[in-house]
Motif scaffolding. Structure first.
Motif, PDB file in Angstrom:
ATOM      1  N   LYS A 158      41.203  31.486  46.449  1.00  8.99           N
ATOM      2  CA  LYS A 158      40.699  32.576  45.931  1.00  8.99           C
ATOM      3  C   LYS A 158      41.593  33.765  45.348  1.00  8.99           C
ATOM      4  O   LYS A 158      41.422  34.166  44.298  1.00  8.99           O
ATOM      5  CB  LYS A 158      39.740  33.308  47.149  1.00  8.99           C
ATOM      6  N   ASN A 159      42.720  33.918  45.904  1.00  5.52           N
ATOM      7  CA  ASN A 159      43.839  34.775  45.643  1.00  5.52           C
ATOM      8  C   ASN A 159      44.515  34.432  44.326  1.00  5.52           C
ATOM      9  O   ASN A 159      44.661  35.057  43.503  1.00  5.52           O
ATOM     10  CB  ASN A 159      44.791  34.828  46.653  1.00  5.52           C
ATOM     11  N   ASN A 160      44.478  33.206  43.888  1.00  4.45           N
ATOM     12  CA  ASN A 160      44.933  32.447  42.677  1.00  4.45           C
ATOM     13  C   ASN A 160      44.164  32.930  41.765  1.00  4.45           C
ATOM     14  O   ASN A 160      44.385  33.335  40.698  1.00  4.45           O
ATOM     15  CB  ASN A 160      45.417  30.927  42.776  1.00  4.45           C
ATOM     16  N   LEU A 161      42.538  32.835  41.947  1.00  2.99           N
ATOM     17  CA  LEU A 161      41.643  33.195  40.782  1.00  2.99           C
ATOM     18  C   LEU A 161      41.727  34.642  40.522  1.00  2.99           C
ATOM     19  O   LEU A 161      41.503  34.947  39.399  1.00  2.99           O
ATOM     20  CB  LEU A 161      40.209  32.835  41.434  1.00  2.99           C
ATOM     21  N   LEU A 162      41.854  35.481  41.631  1.00  2.00           N
ATOM     22  CA  LEU A 162      41.890  36.946  41.153  1.00  2.00           C
ATOM     23  C   LEU A 162      43.316  37.363  40.322  1.00  2.00           C
ATOM     24  O   LEU A 162      43.022  37.918  39.581  1.00  2.00           O
ATOM     25  CB  LEU A 162      42.121  37.573  42.560  1.00  2.00           C
ATOM     26  N   ILE A 163      44.435  36.466  40.514  1.00  5.05           N
ATOM     27  CA  ILE A 163      45.527  36.819  39.708  1.00  5.05           C
ATOM     28  C   ILE A 163      45.335  36.103  38.308  1.00  5.05           C
ATOM     29  O   ILE A 163      45.772  36.698  37.413  1.00  5.05           O
ATOM     30  CB  ILE A 163      46.608  36.088  40.576  1.00  5.05           C
ATOM     31  N   ARG A 164      44.745  34.928  38.238  1.00  2.36           N
ATOM     32  CA  ARG A 164      44.406  34.511  37.034  1.00  2.36           C
ATOM     33  C   ARG A 164      43.613  35.371  36.207  1.00  2.36           C
ATOM     34  O   ARG A 164      43.766  35.333  34.896  1.00  2.36           O
ATOM     35  CB  ARG A 164      43.734  33.187  37.016  1.00  2.36           C
ATOM     36  N   TYR A 165      42.687  36.020  36.663  1.00  5.25           N
ATOM     37  CA  TYR A 165      41.964  37.182  36.002  1.00  5.25           C
ATOM     38  C   TYR A 165      42.552  38.658  35.968  1.00  5.25           C
ATOM     39  O   TYR A 165      41.780  39.510  35.453  1.00  5.25           O
ATOM     40  CB  TYR A 165      40.490  37.182  36.510  1.00  5.25           C
ATOM     41  N   GLY A 166      43.680  38.666  36.289  1.00  7.06           N
ATOM     42  CA  GLY A 166      44.452  39.810  36.035  1.00  7.06           C
ATOM     43  C   GLY A 166      44.373  41.046  37.001  1.00  7.06           C
ATOM     44  O   GLY A 166      44.613  42.088  36.984  1.00  7.06           O
ATOM     45  N   LEU A 167      43.706  40.485  38.223  1.00  9.34           N
ATOM     46  CA  LEU A 167      43.403  41.505  39.298  1.00  9.34           C
ATOM     47  C   LEU A 167      44.722  41.399  40.353  1.00  9.34           C
ATOM     48  O   LEU A 167      45.105  40.271  40.768  1.00  9.34           O
ATOM     49  CB  LEU A 167      42.301  41.415  40.108  1.00  9.34           C
TER      50      LEU A 167
ATOM     51  N   THR B 193      42.525  43.353  46.969  1.00  6.48           N
ATOM     52  CA  THR B 193      43.030  43.776  45.899  1.00  6.48           C
ATOM     53  C   THR B 193      43.402  45.173  45.644  1.00  6.48           C
ATOM     54  O   THR B 193      42.909  46.037  46.629  1.00  6.48           O
ATOM     55  CB  THR B 193      42.038  43.520  44.773  1.00  6.48           C
ATOM     56  N   LYS B 194      43.926  45.565  44.480  1.00  2.72           N
ATOM     57  CA  LYS B 194      44.230  46.700  44.143  1.00  2.72           C
ATOM     58  C   LYS B 194      42.962  47.540  43.715  1.00  2.72           C
ATOM     59  O   LYS B 194      42.349  46.537  43.086  1.00  2.72           O
ATOM     60  CB  LYS B 194      45.430  47.048  43.239  1.00  2.72           C
ATOM     61  N   SER B 195      42.557  48.589  43.863  1.00  2.44           N
ATOM     62  CA  SER B 195      41.343  49.024  43.079  1.00  2.44           C
ATOM     63  C   SER B 195      41.375  49.101  41.739  1.00  2.44           C
ATOM     64  O   SER B 195      42.497  48.860  41.012  1.00  2.44           O
ATOM     65  CB  SER B 195      40.970  50.658  43.431  1.00  2.44           C
ATOM     66  N   ASN B 196      40.077  48.724  41.069  1.00  2.69           N
ATOM     67  CA  ASN B 196      40.201  48.439  39.664  1.00  2.69           C
ATOM     68  C   ASN B 196      38.836  48.720  39.098  1.00  2.69           C
ATOM     69  O   ASN B 196      37.591  48.760  39.907  1.00  2.69           O
ATOM     70  CB  ASN B 196      40.196  46.913  39.402  1.00  2.69           C
ATOM     71  N   GLY B 197      38.720  49.249  37.914  1.00  3.63           N
ATOM     72  CA  GLY B 197      37.529  49.646  37.478  1.00  3.63           C
ATOM     73  C   GLY B 197      36.466  48.408  37.287  1.00  3.63           C
ATOM     74  O   GLY B 197      35.261  48.544  37.154  1.00  3.63           O
TER      75      GLY B 197
ATOM     76  N   PRO C  73      35.662  24.684  33.576  1.00  2.00           N
ATOM     77  CA  PRO C  73      35.573  25.345  32.271  1.00  2.00           C
ATOM     78  C   PRO C  73      36.039  27.218  32.808  1.00  2.00           C
ATOM     79  O   PRO C  73      35.050  27.755  32.609  1.00  2.00           O
ATOM     80  CB  PRO C  73      34.298  25.317  31.785  1.00  2.00           C
ATOM     81  N   TYR C  74      37.078  27.415  33.294  1.00  3.77           N
ATOM     82  CA  TYR C  74      37.276  28.618  33.793  1.00  3.77           C
ATOM     83  C   TYR C  74      37.348  29.782  32.438  1.00  3.77           C
ATOM     84  O   TYR C  74      36.899  30.914  32.907  1.00  3.77           O
ATOM     85  CB  TYR C  74      38.712  28.730  34.350  1.00  3.77           C
ATOM     86  N   GLU C  75      37.785  29.218  31.494  1.00  4.99           N
ATOM     87  CA  GLU C  75      37.579  30.060  30.340  1.00  4.99           C
ATOM     88  C   GLU C  75      36.147  30.580  29.956  1.00  4.99           C
ATOM     89  O   GLU C  75      36.186  31.850  29.176  1.00  4.99           O
ATOM     90  CB  GLU C  75      38.224  29.339  29.108  1.00  4.99           C
ATOM     91  N   LYS C  76      34.987  29.852  30.449  1.00  2.30           N
ATOM     92  CA  LYS C  76      33.568  30.345  30.300  1.00  2.30           C
ATOM     93  C   LYS C  76      33.183  31.640  31.269  1.00  2.30           C
ATOM     94  O   LYS C  76      32.227  32.158  31.311  1.00  2.30           O
ATOM     95  CB  LYS C  76      32.610  29.253  30.572  1.00  2.30           C
ATOM     96  N   LEU C  77      34.033  31.736  32.464  1.00  2.00           N
ATOM     97  CA  LEU C  77      33.896  32.643  33.391  1.00  2.00           C
ATOM     98  C   LEU C  77      34.701  34.076  33.029  1.00  2.00           C
ATOM     99  O   LEU C  77      35.626  34.019  32.799  1.00  2.00           O
ATOM    100  CB  LEU C  77      34.452  32.245  34.852  1.00  2.00           C
ATOM    101  N   THR C  78      33.610  35.073  33.250  1.00  2.00           N
ATOM    102  CA  THR C  78      34.362  36.579  32.899  1.00  2.00           C
ATOM    103  C   THR C  78      34.799  36.792  34.261  1.00  2.00           C
ATOM    104  O   THR C  78      34.712  36.403  35.525  1.00  2.00           O
ATOM    105  CB  THR C  78      33.061  37.234  32.576  1.00  2.00           C
ATOM    106  N   ILE C  79      35.606  38.085  34.099  1.00  2.22           N
ATOM    107  CA  ILE C  79      36.289  38.715  35.308  1.00  2.22           C
ATOM    108  C   ILE C  79      35.020  39.081  36.377  1.00  2.22           C
ATOM    109  O   ILE C  79      35.299  39.198  37.523  1.00  2.22           O
ATOM    110  CB  ILE C  79      37.118  39.813  34.832  1.00  2.22           C
ATOM    111  N   GLU C  80      34.003  39.550  35.796  1.00  6.77           N
ATOM    112  CA  GLU C  80      32.705  39.978  36.675  1.00  6.77           C
ATOM    113  C   GLU C  80      32.140  38.841  37.324  1.00  6.77           C
ATOM    114  O   GLU C  80      31.888  38.720  38.484  1.00  6.77           O
ATOM    115  CB  GLU C  80      31.508  40.631  35.708  1.00  6.77           C
ATOM    116  N   ASP C  81      32.272  37.739  36.781  1.00  9.54           N
ATOM    117  CA  ASP C  81      31.793  36.213  37.376  1.00  9.54           C
ATOM    118  C   ASP C  81      32.812  36.203  38.812  1.00  9.54           C
ATOM    119  O   ASP C  81      32.134  35.830  39.774  1.00  9.54           O
ATOM    120  CB  ASP C  81      31.750  35.348  36.548  1.00  9.54           C
ATOM    121  N   ILE C  82      34.041  36.319  38.526  1.00  4.47           N
ATOM    122  CA  ILE C  82      34.941  35.910  39.664  1.00  4.47           C
ATOM    123  C   ILE C  82      34.737  37.125  40.879  1.00  4.47           C
ATOM    124  O   ILE C  82      34.519  36.741  41.873  1.00  4.47           O
ATOM    125  CB  ILE C  82      36.349  36.193  39.068  1.00  4.47           C
TER     126      ILE C  82
END
Length: 234
Positions: free
Chosen positions: A51-60, A83-87, A5-14
């Motif tokens: 892991k890289n695919n997860l980062l991309i999935r969440y827009g990083l 990753t690129k730096s991000n807020g 259930p990846y939709e239940k995970l937030t970008i912060e979780d990742i």
């Protein structure tokens, strides 16, 4: 197959999960935002891509690089995701690190089956027993052994912090963990039979997404099952 259930995970979780074990968040001097840096050996390249695919999935935004280096006079390949730096990463950095040390209280606030699975794949191992000593001094020898315990190397944390981790996984996941001293630093051992089954059950859906990492959970859990299998197979 269990659907994640990846939709239940937030970008912060990742971000948190990928930054606890083999990943780190860096904040350069005078930089506005932080970035994630993750390294793995060639054997774990598939895991790194996951892991890289997860980062991309969440827009990083991130990229994978190959590094050739020597270790103990042997040539080896290391693969790295940066990753690129991000807020979002900066916000996690502010909570995850205190004086450049990872903060267990912050980790416990976000601990989930997903985070636990990544933490184990990064810093975990299984202890397999292949023989048991009888009272008469002889040994019961198993063909393939059984998983005596699952362990997580929490050596960078204090014994008090690991005690809090054990309390949390017992109260939240009904998993009993014990603290062992590993050359003076703590590591978590899960050896209770019901807890081993429960631990494997909750992390398996994530581990099974990476075929090359399944060795970390494959195997017979109980001593009695190992005895039965060996008896059946002769």
């Amino acid at each position: 197959m269990v659907q994640i259930p990846y939709e239940k995970l937030t970008i912060e979780d990742i971000i948190i999960a990928l930054s606890i074990g083999d990943g780190h968040i860096h904040m350069q001097a005078k930089a506005k935002n932080a970035y994630i840096d993750i390294s793995h050996s060639k054997k774990q390249y598939e895991y790194l891509l996951w892991k890289n695919n997860l980062l991309i999935r969440y827009g990083l935004q991130s990229h994978v690089t190959r590094i050739a280096k020597q270790c103990n006079k042997k040539d080896m390949e290391v693969y790295r995701v940066i990753t690129k730096s991000n807020g979002y990463i900066t916000n996690v950095y502010k909570g995850l690190y205190i004086d450049k040390k990872k903060n267990m209280n912050y980790i416990l606030e976000h601990l989930s089956p997903f985070l636990l699975a990544v933490w184990y794949m990064d810093d975990g191992s299984k202890k397999v027993k292949k023989k048991i000593k009888r009272k008469d001094g002889s040994y019961i020898v198993f063909k393939n052994g059984y998983i005596d315990s699952f362990m997580i190397a929490t050596n960078g944390f204090s014994f008090e912090e690991c005690d809090a981790l054990c309390d949390y996984i017992r109260n939240t996941f009904e998993i009993i963990g014990h603290i062992q001293s590993d050359r003076g630093t703590p590591r978590i051992s899960i050896s209770d039979n019901a807890s081993k089954i429960r631990f494997k059950e909750i992390i398996s859906p994530y581990v099974k997404e990476i075929p090359s990492m399944q060795y970390k959970i494959n195997g017979i859990i109980s001593f009695k099952e190992a005895m039965l299998i060996d008896k059946i197979s002769g």
